[in-house]
Design an enzyme around this catalytic site. Structure first.
Site, short mmCIF file in Angstrom:
data_model
loop_
_atom_site.label_atom_id
_atom_site.label_comp_id
_atom_site.label_asym_id
_atom_site.label_seq_id
_atom_site.Cartn_x
_atom_site.Cartn_y
_atom_site.Cartn_z
N CYS A 1 0.83 -1.21 0.07
CA CYS A 1 0.08 0.11 -0.03
C CYS A 1 0.65 1.32 -0.11
O CYS A 1 0.81 2.34 -0.95
CB CYS A 1 -0.92 -0.11 1.04
SG CYS A 1 -2.01 1.30 1.46
N HIS B 1 -2.37 7.25 3.93
CA HIS B 1 -1.42 6.32 4.36
C HIS B 1 0.19 6.61 3.78
O HIS B 1 0.68 5.96 3.41
CB HIS B 1 -1.72 4.89 3.82
CG HIS B 1 -1.32 3.75 4.75
ND1 HIS B 1 -1.44 2.40 4.58
CD2 HIS B 1 -0.27 3.72 5.72
CE1 HIS B 1 -0.94 1.57 5.24
NE2 HIS B 1 -0.09 2.49 6.21
#
Length: 479
Positions: free
Chosen positions: A82, A143
């Site tokens: 990610c 993130h």
């Protein structure tokens, strides 16, 4: 600019060109650059939607989007996990180049209350678009650092509504993390957030942003939180328990609904021919037992450098510019969105740094003879170069130690070089290294080329830049 003002300007420009002997027909795009929407699903597999082969999930809106636009069948995330993937998309660079290939503790992704984040010195695509008058927002999962200097509002986005990291990063034994926060801009507005309504709320926020900014160019970055990283993905009441594939399928089908609502709004607001929409995923579906997501017909799982880990389902939609029902099998990457979008906006790329992405507008337009702008695409896991693709060929390099948890059950595969022709062998089962010495030689030269720039496996190259570091990180909690 109002529609009336736009029409008057178009008329004046058309008259001027006519007087100059240039009777070209002008459109609104000649006056106003296109809007851009990038939808990035989380852990969604290549074979999880109907237009990419799923027979399990109902995805009529995405199937229609593909019928009205283009499927990019050979487009890659720059990582199988990610944080690095998202950093690459927003900066146009391989993750090691921007030092976002691992966390400060050596993990694959950033964790809550991290001292590390995307460097404020990097120039994100949102920052480039701001120079051209775009309204910018991120709705969903960030993130790339949860400390104030790393938040989206410090990286070119006018606003932020969503979560600062993954849905599975919640307090538990050995992890004294804060409750998962829902943030608006730089303030926590709910914690712990109930993600069952995340897709619904993100969709409503997205449509509100589009509507409020319909008179100016806008950039909407919508990194959806689903299907996500938890073993039981979330969905709202309208979709929970309705699919044939448990919580994973429920979340996929709600993501399909979300895209349908956004495209419907663009059409109702008559913005469809002024808006490029890219729908994709940050990496492939991870290995689960029992199986949830699908990367078929590709080999392997997310969190690896297998095709199923990094080749992501991608649809490009722009009525009037991208041909309906088209497909592109040229090698491309999410990094390419950076220079492509910048070019559409008329924004100049930074000249003081390397940008790895290339402009793929000729591919999106289906121009005759348009080819991949990449001599090679490189598969990194952490800072380790594991594979190279050039044309139809993919070479896995021999490695003594293999990085990445997803490969540990198969690390013996890296004992020798493996060469595959992906056009003929999507499952990566027929190693043809011995039969193609000339191809092997060329692929190894390509590997050495990127190693001279970015380094490899704990040996950083001169082309790397530094991430941001915040010495005393604090948790994002309710005021």
């Amino acid at each position: 600019m109002s529609l009336l003002t736009q029409r008057c300007l178009l008329l004046a420009l058309s008259l001027m060109l006519s007087l100059l002997g240039r009777p070209e027909k002008l459109t609104a795009q000649d006056v106003r650059p296109p809007n851009v929407i990038v939808v990035l699903c989380d852990n969604l597999g290549y074979g999880d939607v109907g237009c990419f082969g799923s027979k399990l999930h109902r995805t009529p809106h995405l199937d229609q989007m593909a019928a009205e636009g283009m499927k990019l069948t050979d487009l890659y995330a720059a990582s199988g996990v990610c944080t690095p993937s998202r950093a690459a998309l927003l900066t146009g660079c391989y993750p090691p180049r921007v030092d976002m290939h691992k966390s400060e503790t050596g993990g694959a992704v950033l964790q809550p209350v991290s001292s590390k984040g995307l460097s404020p010195d990097e120039i994100t695509i949102a920052e480039l678009l701001k120079t051209k008058g775009y309204a910018t927002t991120i709705i969903g999962k960030w993130h790339l650092g949860d400390q104030l200097p790393f938040l989206p509002t410090r990286q070119g986005f006018d606003s932020f509504y969503g979560i600062p990291y993954s849905d599975d990063m919640t307090p538990r034994e050995g992890k004294p993390w804060p409750d998962l926060p829902l943030m608006r801009d730089e303030v926590v507005i709910d914690a712990p957030v109930d993600l069952n309504d995340a897709t619904k709320l993100y969709t409503e926020e997205a449509i509100r942003f589009i509507t409020e900014n319909r008179e100016r160019p806008f950039f909407l970055y919508l990194p959806q939180a689903m299907p996500g990283s938890t073993k039981a993905p979330y969905a709202s009441d309208a979709f929970r328990g309705k699919s044939k594939n448990g919580p994973w399928g429920d979340s996929v089908e709600e993501l399909d609904w979300s895209m349908g609502e956004i495209l419907k709004s663009l059409k109702e607001l008559k913005l469809d021919q002024q808006t490029l929409v890219i729908w994709t995923s940050d990496n492939g579906a991870p290995r689960r037992s029992p199986v949830q997501g699908s990367n078929e017909p590709l080999a392997g799982w997310g969190y690896t450098t297998a095709e199923g880990g990094m080749r992501v389902p991608t649809i490009a939609w722009w009525p009037g510019t991208i041909s309906a029902g088209s497909a592109c099998a040229e090698v491309a990457s999410l990094m390419d969105l950076y220079p492509t979008i910048a070019g559409l906006a008329g924004a100049s790329l930074p000249q003081d740094r390397v940008i790895d992405g290339k402009d793929i507008l000729p591919l999106l337009k289906g121009e005759p003879g348009a080819k991949s702008p990449h001599e090679a695409f490189y598969y990194f896991m952490f800072d380790q170069l594991q594979a190279v693709r050039s044309g139809d060929w993919k070479l896995y390099l021999p490695l003594q130690e293999v990085k990445g948890g997803g490969w540990q059950q198969q690390k013996e595969l890296f004992a020798e070089p493996r060469l595959f022709n992906l056009k003929e062998d999507l499952q990566e089962t027929n190693n043809v290294a011995a039969q193609n010495p000339a191809v092997m030689k060329q692929m190894i030269l390509l590997a050495e080329k990127i190693r001279a720039d970015l380094g490899d496996d704990e040996n950083p190259g001169p082309g790397r830049r530094s991430a941001g570091h915040f010495p005393e990180p604090t948790a994002r909690v309710l005021p």
